[in-house]
Design a protein around this motif. Structure first.
Motif, PDB file in Angstrom:
ATOM      1  N   LEU A   1       0.829  -1.205   0.000  1.00  0.00           N
ATOM      2  CA  LEU A   1       0.000   0.000   0.000  1.00  0.00           C
ATOM      3  C   LEU A   1       0.863   1.255   0.000  1.00  0.00           C
ATOM      4  O   LEU A   1       0.559   2.233  -0.694  1.00  0.00           O
ATOM      5  N   VAL A   2       1.936   1.235   0.777  1.00  0.00           N
ATOM      6  CA  VAL A   2       2.831   2.392   0.839  1.00  0.00           C
ATOM      7  C   VAL A   2       3.449   2.660  -0.541  1.00  0.00           C
ATOM      8  O   VAL A   2       3.517   3.808  -1.003  1.00  0.00           O
ATOM      9  N   VAL A   3       3.893   1.601  -1.196  1.00  0.00           N
ATOM     10  CA  VAL A   3       4.495   1.745  -2.533  1.00  0.00           C
ATOM     11  C   VAL A   3       3.477   2.317  -3.513  1.00  0.00           C
ATOM     12  O   VAL A   3       3.788   3.208  -4.325  1.00  0.00           O
ATOM     13  N   ILE A   4       2.241   1.826  -3.447  1.00  0.00           N
ATOM     14  CA  ILE A   4       1.188   2.302  -4.351  1.00  0.00           C
ATOM     15  C   ILE A   4       0.905   3.782  -4.111  1.00  0.00           C
ATOM     16  O   ILE A   4       0.774   4.570  -5.055  1.00  0.00           O
ATOM     17  N   VAL A   5       0.817   4.185  -2.837  1.00  0.00           N
ATOM     18  CA  VAL A   5       0.532   5.583  -2.507  1.00  0.00           C
ATOM     19  C   VAL A   5       1.622   6.508  -3.053  1.00  0.00           C
ATOM     20  O   VAL A   5       1.340   7.552  -3.654  1.00  0.00           O
ATOM     21  N   ILE A   6       2.889   6.119  -2.854  1.00  0.00           N
ATOM     22  CA  ILE A   6       4.004   6.934  -3.356  1.00  0.00           C
ATOM     23  C   ILE A   6       3.966   7.011  -4.882  1.00  0.00           C
ATOM     24  O   ILE A   6       4.138   8.082  -5.477  1.00  0.00           O
ATOM     25  N   GLY A   7       3.726   5.887  -5.523  1.00  0.00           N
ATOM     26  CA  GLY A   7       3.684   5.863  -6.978  1.00  0.00           C
ATOM     27  C   GLY A   7       2.542   6.695  -7.536  1.00  0.00           C
ATOM     28  O   GLY A   7       2.710   7.412  -8.536  1.00  0.00           O
ATOM     29  N   VAL A   8       1.372   6.624  -6.908  1.00  0.00           N
ATOM     30  CA  VAL A   8       0.215   7.384  -7.378  1.00  0.00           C
ATOM     31  C   VAL A   8       0.455   8.879  -7.219  1.00  0.00           C
ATOM     32  O   VAL A   8       0.105   9.678  -8.095  1.00  0.00           O
ATOM     33  N   GLU A   9       1.062   9.288  -6.102  1.00  0.00           N
ATOM     34  CA  GLU A   9       1.353  10.698  -5.883  1.00  0.00           C
ATOM     35  C   GLU A   9       2.269  11.232  -6.987  1.00  0.00           C
ATOM     36  O   GLU A   9       2.036  12.305  -7.555  1.00  0.00           O
ATOM     37  N   ALA A  10       3.313  10.480  -7.308  1.00  0.00           N
ATOM     38  CA  ALA A  10       4.231  10.890  -8.376  1.00  0.00           C
ATOM     39  C   ALA A  10       3.521  10.910  -9.721  1.00  0.00           C
ATOM     40  O   ALA A  10       3.754  11.797 -10.555  1.00  0.00           O
ATOM     41  N   LEU A  11       2.633   9.941  -9.949  1.00  0.00           N
ATOM     42  CA  LEU A  11       1.906   9.857 -11.216  1.00  0.00           C
ATOM     43  C   LEU A  11       1.013  11.076 -11.412  1.00  0.00           C
ATOM     44  O   LEU A  11       0.987  11.679 -12.488  1.00  0.00           O
ATOM     45  N   VAL A  12       0.286  11.446 -10.372  1.00  0.00           N
ATOM     46  CA  VAL A  12      -0.626  12.588 -10.471  1.00  0.00           C
ATOM     47  C   VAL A  12       0.141  13.875 -10.740  1.00  0.00           C
ATOM     48  O   VAL A  12      -0.233  14.687 -11.603  1.00  0.00           O
TER      49      VAL A  12
ATOM     50  N   THR B   1      -3.443   4.426 -12.060  1.00  0.00           N
ATOM     51  CA  THR B   1      -3.902   4.011 -10.730  1.00  0.00           C
ATOM     52  C   THR B   1      -4.653   2.684 -10.767  1.00  0.00           C
ATOM     53  O   THR B   1      -4.882   2.072  -9.717  1.00  0.00           O
ATOM     54  N   SER B   2      -5.033   2.239 -11.959  1.00  0.00           N
ATOM     55  CA  SER B   2      -5.759   0.967 -12.081  1.00  0.00           C
ATOM     56  C   SER B   2      -4.835  -0.212 -12.378  1.00  0.00           C
ATOM     57  O   SER B   2      -5.309  -1.346 -12.454  1.00  0.00           O
ATOM     58  N   VAL B   3      -3.549   0.061 -12.551  1.00  0.00           N
ATOM     59  CA  VAL B   3      -2.604  -1.012 -12.867  1.00  0.00           C
ATOM     60  C   VAL B   3      -2.595  -2.108 -11.799  1.00  0.00           C
ATOM     61  O   VAL B   3      -2.623  -3.304 -12.129  1.00  0.00           O
ATOM     62  N   PRO B   4      -2.552  -1.765 -10.492  1.00  0.00           N
ATOM     63  CA  PRO B   4      -2.582  -2.837  -9.477  1.00  0.00           C
ATOM     64  C   PRO B   4      -3.831  -3.708  -9.590  1.00  0.00           C
ATOM     65  O   PRO B   4      -3.747  -4.941  -9.480  1.00  0.00           O
ATOM     66  N   ASP B   5      -4.996  -3.084  -9.830  1.00  0.00           N
ATOM     67  CA  ASP B   5      -6.228  -3.864 -10.008  1.00  0.00           C
ATOM     68  C   ASP B   5      -6.120  -4.776 -11.222  1.00  0.00           C
ATOM     69  O   ASP B   5      -6.594  -5.920 -11.189  1.00  0.00           O
ATOM     70  N   ALA B   6      -5.511  -4.270 -12.280  1.00  0.00           N
ATOM     71  CA  ALA B   6      -5.377  -5.071 -13.499  1.00  0.00           C
ATOM     72  C   ALA B   6      -4.520  -6.310 -13.248  1.00  0.00           C
ATOM     73  O   ALA B   6      -4.872  -7.418 -13.663  1.00  0.00           O
ATOM     74  N   PHE B   7      -3.389  -6.132 -12.550  1.00  0.00           N
ATOM     75  CA  PHE B   7      -2.516  -7.270 -12.265  1.00  0.00           C
ATOM     76  C   PHE B   7      -3.246  -8.324 -11.430  1.00  0.00           C
ATOM     77  O   PHE B   7      -3.145  -9.525 -11.694  1.00  0.00           O
ATOM     78  N   VAL B   8      -3.985  -7.860 -10.420  1.00  0.00           N
ATOM     79  CA  VAL B   8      -4.706  -8.794  -9.547  1.00  0.00           C
ATOM     80  C   VAL B   8      -5.754  -9.573 -10.332  1.00  0.00           C
ATOM     81  O   VAL B   8      -5.858 -10.808 -10.236  1.00  0.00           O
TER      82      VAL B   8
END
Length: 259
Positions: free
Chosen positions: A108-119, A145-152
């Motif tokens: 979750l931490v990695v996703i939050v950091i990545g999304v912040e940079a993406l935005v 932001t939907s990439v994690p959902d896609a992988f799952v």
């Protein structure tokens, strides 16, 4: 897109069931309607001055933000009742629950950091190319932001687990609509909603959900051909929104003001 990719990744056909079609998909449509109703309340009870002729806007307050959050609380409660009445399988012997929680939180931490940079990068790219930030949010940020959902979902589809693959997407979108948007408003205090843009966007979400609902309902499966149709439908939506954002077409009054 994610259900389509899952359908293409499945070995044969992506199987669904009645609970997924009649409960999850329909509640997603309720979530869209609930958020649109909240936006309508903002326009009716807290009208805001807007730039541009024909643009309808309203102020979304913290009080109004509690409406979709309350609807999501109802959704979680219904899921809790379902889980209590139909308990799942026990964890496999030797599973270290604490370790799995650590991996989950770290992810979750990695996703939050990545999304912040993406935005931030998407907004800056929008300024560099002179294009509306709305367009980047609708395409690049939304996809990123939907990439994690896609992988799952794709991984589940490859294991022939169609129900959780689709449920993951619907549940994620319900959370985005009923929690992610109101949470930002609760933090910021209030924000102005351009209803002239919000209403057609909610309409697009409804069309996409109805299409997925109908395709899953036919035989309770999602075929390869139906998956391709969903991708084509998404491409058509992106092309239309791009044309609106760049001023080629002007069916959405107010969208051009976002630039």
């Amino acid at each position: 897109v994610i259900p389509a990719l899952s359908g293409l990744a499945a070995k044969e056909q992506l199987a669904t069931n009645r609970d997924l079609v009649y409960k999850e998909a329909q509640f997603y449509m309720i979530a869209v309607a609930g958020l649109l109703l909240t936006f309508s309340f903002a326009v009716i009870y807290f009208p805001a001055q807007s730039e541009g002729e024909g643009v309808i806007a309203g102020e979304m307050t913290r009080l109004l933000a509690l409406i979709p959050i309350g609807l999501y609380a109802l959704y979680v409660f219904v899921q809790y009742l379902e889980a209590r009445e139909n308990p799942g399988d026990e964890p496999e012997p030797g599973t270290r629950v604490g370790r799995q929680w650590l991996i989950f939180l770290a992810s979750l931490v990695v996703i939050v950091i990545g999304v912040e940079a993406l935005v931030r990068s998407a907004i800056e790219l929008g300024d560099m190319f002179g294009t509306p930030s709305f367009l980047w949010g609708f395409t690049v940020v939304a996809a990123g932001t939907s990439v994690p959902d896609a992988f799952v979902s794709i991984r589940m589809a490859r294991k022939n687990e169609g129900v959780p693959a689709i449920a993951n997407v619907l549940g994620s979108n319900i959370f985005d609509l009923l929690v992610a948007i109101p949470a930002g408003i609760l933090i910021a205090g209030a924000t102005v909603i351009n209803f002239s843009v919000a209403a057609p966007m909610m309409g697009l979400l409804t069309v996409a959900t109805i299409a997925l609902f109908l395709l899953m309902r036919t035989g309770m499966i999602l075929t390869k051909r139906e998956s391709v149709f969903l991708l084509v439908l998404y491409a058509a939506m992106v092309i239309w929104v791009t044309l609106e954002s760049t001023g080629v077409t002007s069916l959405l009054s107010g969208l051009l003001m976002e630039g």
